[in-house]
Design an enzyme around this catalytic site. Structure first.
Site, PDB file in Angstrom:
ATOM      1  N   HIS A 178       0.824  -1.210   0.000  1.00 47.45           N
ATOM      2  CA  HIS A 178       0.000   0.000   0.000  1.00 47.45           C
ATOM      3  C   HIS A 178       0.857   1.259   0.000  1.00 47.45           C
ATOM      4  O   HIS A 178       2.088   1.180  -0.127  1.00 47.45           O
ATOM      5  CB  HIS A 178      -1.018  -0.025   1.147  1.00 47.45           C
ATOM      6  CG  HIS A 178      -0.407  -0.082   2.526  1.00 47.45           C
ATOM      7  ND1 HIS A 178       0.480   0.846   2.985  1.00 47.45           N
ATOM      8  CD2 HIS A 178      -0.579  -0.973   3.545  1.00 47.45           C
ATOM      9  CE1 HIS A 178       0.833   0.570   4.219  1.00 47.45           C
ATOM     10  NE2 HIS A 178       0.215  -0.556   4.586  1.00 47.45           N
ATOM     11  N   HIS A 209       4.150   1.333   2.141  1.00 46.47           N
ATOM     12  CA  HIS A 209       5.280   0.581   1.572  1.00 46.47           C
ATOM     13  C   HIS A 209       5.845   1.343   0.375  1.00 46.47           C
ATOM     14  O   HIS A 209       7.053   1.396   0.174  1.00 46.47           O
ATOM     15  CB  HIS A 209       4.833  -0.807   1.085  1.00 46.47           C
ATOM     16  CG  HIS A 209       4.113  -1.616   2.119  1.00 46.47           C
ATOM     17  ND1 HIS A 209       2.794  -1.967   1.993  1.00 46.47           N
ATOM     18  CD2 HIS A 209       4.530  -2.117   3.304  1.00 46.47           C
ATOM     19  CE1 HIS A 209       2.431  -2.671   3.060  1.00 46.47           C
ATOM     20  NE2 HIS A 209       3.456  -2.774   3.866  1.00 46.47           N
ATOM     21  N   CYS A 236       2.759 -11.367  22.647  1.00 44.86           N
ATOM     22  CA  CYS A 236       1.737 -10.884  21.706  1.00 44.86           C
ATOM     23  C   CYS A 236       1.903 -11.662  20.410  1.00 44.86           C
ATOM     24  O   CYS A 236       2.960 -11.579  19.762  1.00 44.86           O
ATOM     25  CB  CYS A 236       1.878  -9.384  21.448  1.00 44.86           C
ATOM     26  SG  CYS A 236       0.815  -8.856  20.079  1.00 44.86           S
ATOM     27  N   CYS A 239       2.527  -9.401  17.231  1.00 46.01           N
ATOM     28  CA  CYS A 239       3.892  -8.865  17.066  1.00 46.01           C
ATOM     29  C   CYS A 239       4.924  -9.985  17.024  1.00 46.01           C
ATOM     30  O   CYS A 239       6.081  -9.752  16.669  1.00 46.01           O
ATOM     31  CB  CYS A 239       4.271  -7.951  18.221  1.00 46.01           C
ATOM     32  SG  CYS A 239       3.222  -6.534  18.403  1.00 46.01           S
ATOM     33  N   CYS A 277      -1.104  -4.757  24.236  1.00 41.33           N
ATOM     34  CA  CYS A 277      -0.064  -4.499  23.244  1.00 41.33           C
ATOM     35  C   CYS A 277      -0.348  -3.151  22.572  1.00 41.33           C
ATOM     36  O   CYS A 277      -1.461  -2.923  22.087  1.00 41.33           O
ATOM     37  CB  CYS A 277      -0.071  -5.619  22.200  1.00 41.33           C
ATOM     38  SG  CYS A 277       0.740  -5.133  20.669  1.00 41.33           S
ATOM     39  N   HIS A 324      -1.433  -3.775  18.793  1.00 40.90           N
ATOM     40  CA  HIS A 324      -2.620  -4.570  18.446  1.00 40.90           C
ATOM     41  C   HIS A 324      -3.805  -4.356  19.377  1.00 40.90           C
ATOM     42  O   HIS A 324      -4.889  -4.863  19.115  1.00 40.90           O
ATOM     43  CB  HIS A 324      -2.252  -6.058  18.395  1.00 40.90           C
ATOM     44  CG  HIS A 324      -1.309  -6.371  17.278  1.00 40.90           C
ATOM     45  ND1 HIS A 324       0.052  -6.310  17.421  1.00 40.90           N
ATOM     46  CD2 HIS A 324      -1.537  -6.682  15.990  1.00 40.90           C
ATOM     47  CE1 HIS A 324       0.632  -6.602  16.276  1.00 40.90           C
ATOM     48  NE2 HIS A 324      -0.303  -6.827  15.385  1.00 40.90           N
ATOM     49  N   LYS A 353      -5.149   5.923  11.081  1.00 34.23           N
ATOM     50  CA  LYS A 353      -4.205   4.913  10.609  1.00 34.23           C
ATOM     51  C   LYS A 353      -4.833   4.119   9.471  1.00 34.23           C
ATOM     52  O   LYS A 353      -6.024   3.837   9.501  1.00 34.23           O
ATOM     53  CB  LYS A 353      -3.902   3.985  11.807  1.00 34.23           C
ATOM     54  CG  LYS A 353      -2.543   3.347  11.741  1.00 34.23           C
ATOM     55  CD  LYS A 353      -2.224   2.613  13.026  1.00 34.23           C
ATOM     56  CE  LYS A 353      -1.080   1.660  12.718  1.00 34.23           C
ATOM     57  NZ  LYS A 353      -0.598   0.944  13.861  1.00 34.23           N
ATOM     58  N   LYS A 374      -7.279  -2.203   7.016  1.00 34.19           N
ATOM     59  CA  LYS A 374      -8.233  -2.936   6.178  1.00 34.19           C
ATOM     60  C   LYS A 374      -9.636  -2.842   6.766  1.00 34.19           C
ATOM     61  O   LYS A 374     -10.619  -2.742   6.039  1.00 34.19           O
ATOM     62  CB  LYS A 374      -7.806  -4.415   6.123  1.00 34.19           C
ATOM     63  CG  LYS A 374      -7.119  -4.773   4.823  1.00 34.19           C
ATOM     64  CD  LYS A 374      -7.159  -6.266   4.626  1.00 34.19           C
ATOM     65  CE  LYS A 374      -5.759  -6.836   4.753  1.00 34.19           C
ATOM     66  NZ  LYS A 374      -5.655  -8.264   4.756  1.00 34.19           N
TER      67      LYS A 374
END
Ligand code: MSP
Length: 642
Positions: free
Chosen positions: A19, A22, A127, A130, A144, A147, A296, A299
């Site tokens: 996306h 990246h 976690c 991670c 976490c 997450h 952020k 999806k």
């Protein structure tokens, strides 16, 4: 001799499609490489994919594929994407490549033999997202931080790497090399972390829990922790320890990452290198995060930005420019299509595009398309000072690029562009052209402006390579030659007088924000393209069966601001969906609510005017008249059409 240059991107997890985020890091790496080739350096750009670990096993399971088949598929998507964004990587590394596996095992064995790895039982908070243990103080309200899930207590025997032993060494190294981690606030973050005692790093996972990884060379019952495996890609890809590439490029390595992976790169990696007797990297360049509409990218929210979609709509160079210009390297940035359009219109179409077409059309108007001669005495008298300005601009640009301050480098170039635009206004070539006595002055002004454009084409090359080449071509120069070498850019008066200049083109057409890229979604456009009543080539019944045509009920219809032809429809097609239809000139929104229409339900979703359209409504078209395809008897939404 010019020192070589080596830059890396993170190797991306293959649990998601590439996306905007990246794309940013990888374009930044491409830009910095191109910049170093302007210095005449031999460059090497490394990117790749990170393919082991639990995350990947879970993602593969979800798609009902084996981990190997799954990583092949997604890794290929990353590999295919980069050339489409004009990213010329030199090598694409995969952690499943056999040479990488051997290097990981070799380094592990080396560190094990030197006594820096020990076996111990450990109980900790783990976690799964991670794939690592957390300490209490790293958690946010017991969860976490990445997450937002509660880690599970896990007790198991594992191998540990004695990172704590090297804590003081790392602190000293960072102090001795002030720009080891840059920009400064990330260096401070790492130093702040190192003020607390460093815990040893758990570097194995028992095969009873995870098999998809690299076996420890000294214990077959364990695989290597993904980060210990992944970080070594930076040396394995160069053929560590004996490869020619390793000897040539490793001493010059710089890494590029976002802030999310600062800790593994700023702490684990230098310590791993030091423990393995490999010199540490030169710089870790850390950038911020791209958010979308202030949140952020995720999806679940459905706001993941696809770089190829933006390239298709706005053009590749404009997209690359926006990314490099809008993000202050090191800080977070907010992505929005309207900010992108504004940048294109102001910086590219107005400032650069106008300068280019103004100068080129004057060459045609006043000099029949040929570069004029310069009389040095007249030039001295006119004292435009463009040469000195250009030299200062190049020096400042170079310093900004070397420090990864891409936004700053572009601001410097744009100051020069704006100065050239001002020079046109101040010297008023159209006035000089009126009198015989000012002909020589006109020649100097136009020649210097052309030289200015030549320098600009070189300076924008790293960010907009295609545009730079187009400019060169239109300056009558060879676009295949290394026109961007800094040494050449610094040499004023390079374009030979008499060079023929092709007619000007619009480098960046303005985007009409009123009717911004409003595609013609009326079903008639294709038929017209094939020649009015002309039919399209025949297809088989199997071809037709590929279309998933369904009955849908319109639940809601509304106009879209600034889109004259489009309506946004909420429909029930057996499930709720949003589609965008090009029927606003024929239907009032309220007239559609409750109607049953026919939609192509398996068309790939596309973003239109910022709205994700998931399906296409069928309508008949006669010139400007549009008639929606409807049913003459009601049927349940989702019923198929045959
Ligand atoms: N596999 C690890 C990296 C191992 S490197 C030895 C990993 N992969 S990742 O797929 O999650 O990629 C993270 C990186 O992707 C970030 O550091 C950054 O380069 C890029 N980005 C992902 N999302 C991003 C944004 N929203 N904004 C900017 N860059 C982001 O971590």
């Amino acid at each position: 001799m010019t020192a070589p240059f080596y830059v890396t991107t993170p190797i991306y997890y293959v649990n998601a499609r590439p996306h905007l985020g990246h794309a940013y890091t990888t374009i930044a790496a491409d830009v910095i490489c191109r910049f170093h080739s302007m210095r005449g350096a031999e460059t090497f750009l490394l990117t790749g994919t990170d393919e082991h670990g639990e995350k990947i096993v879970r993602a593969a399971k979800k798609e009902k594929l084996t981990p190997r088949a799954y990583v092949e598929k997604i890794s290929a998507q990353f590999k295919a994407l980069w050339p489409q964004l004009n990213i010329g990587y030199n090598h694409f590394v995969r952690t499943t490549d056999s040479y990488h596996v051997s290097v990981v095992q070799r380094v592990l064995q080396k560190i094990y033999d030197s006594g820096d790895i020990y076996f111990s039982e450990y109980e900790g908070l783990y976690c799964f997202g991670c794939e690592r243990f957390y300490t209490e103080r790293e958690l946010v309200e017991g969860k976490c931080p990445d997450h937002d899930t509660q880690p599970e207590v896990i007790k198991e025997s594992n191998y540990f790497f004695k990172m704590s032993r090297y804590q003081d060494w790392l602190v000293d190294h960072i102090h001795a090399h002030p720009d080891f981690i840059r920009p400064e606030h990330f260096r401070n973050e790492v130093l702040a972390f190192l003020r607390e005692p460093l815990e040893d790093l758990c570097i194995s996972r028992p095969k009873t829990r995870l098999e998809w990884g690299i076996s420890l060379p000294f214990d077959e019952n364990f695989v290597t922790y993904v980060w210990f495996d992944a970080l070594l890609n930076y040396v394995s890809a160069l053929g560590y320890p004996d490869g020619e590439l390793f000897h040539k490029f490793w001493p010059h390595v710089q890494h590029t990452v976002a802030k999310d992976i600062l800790k593994p790169h700023g702490i684990y990696w230098p310590i791993m290198l030091h423990a393995a007797g490999i010199p540490v990297y030169q710089h870790l360049n850390v950038h911020g995060y791209w958010n979308v509409d202030q949140s952020k990218m995720s999806k679940t929210i459905g706001n993941v930005v696809d770089p190829l979609e933006l390239k298709t709509v706005y053009g590749l160079d404009a997209f690359r420019f926006f990314l490099m210009r809008d993000m202050v390297f090191g800080l977070d940035s907010n992505f929005s299509e309207s900010a992108l359009v504004q940048r294109i219109n102001s910086d590219l179409a107005n400032d650069l595009g106008n300068l280019f077409s103004r100068v080129l059309s004057m060459v045609h108007k006043y000099f029949k398309g040929e570069v004029p001669e310069v009389d040095p005495a007249v030039e001295a008298e006119l004292n435009l000072d463009l040469e000195q300005r250009a030299i200062r601009c190049i020096a400042d640009y170079q310093a900004a690029m070397e420090a990864f301050a891409f936004h700053k480098a572009l601001i410097i170039v744009w100051e020069f562009i704006n100065h050239l635009n001002k020079t046109i206004d101040v010297t008023a070539p159209w006035m000089l052209a009126k009198k015989k006595t000012t002909q020589k002055q006109l020649q100097v002004v136009i020649y210097d402006l052309l030289e200015g454009l030549r320098i600009i084409s070189g300076l924008i090359y790293p960010v907009m390579p295609d545009t730079a080449q187009a400019m060169q071509r239109h300056l009558g120069m060879n676009p295949e030659a290394p026109f961007y070498f800094l040494n050449m850019l610094k040499r004023f008066k390079t374009i030979p007088a008499g060079t023929r200049i092709p007619k000007s083109v619009a480098l960046f057409p303005r985007i009409d924000t009123e009717n911004k890229k409003e595609p013609d979604l009326s079903a008639g456009s294709d038929a017209e393209a094939t020649g009015g009543a002309g039919f399209k080539p025949q297809i088989s019944i199997d071809d037709f069966a590929m279309l998933d045509l369904r009955v849908a009920t319109v639940l809601k219809a509304e106009t879209i601001p600034r889109a004259r032809k489009l309506l946004k429809l909420e429909i029930d097609v057996g499930e709720k969906r949003t589609i965008v239809a090009g029927i606003a000139e024929s239907y009032a929104p309220e007239a559609l609510v409750g109607k049953q229409i026919i939609v192509v339900a398996n068309l790939k979703p596309v973003k239109i005017m910022g709205i994700l359209s998931n399906g296409m409504m069928l309508a008949a078209v006669d010139g400007k008249r549009i008639s929606a395809a409807t049913l003459d008897k009601p049927l349940p939404p989702g019923s198929p059409m045959r």
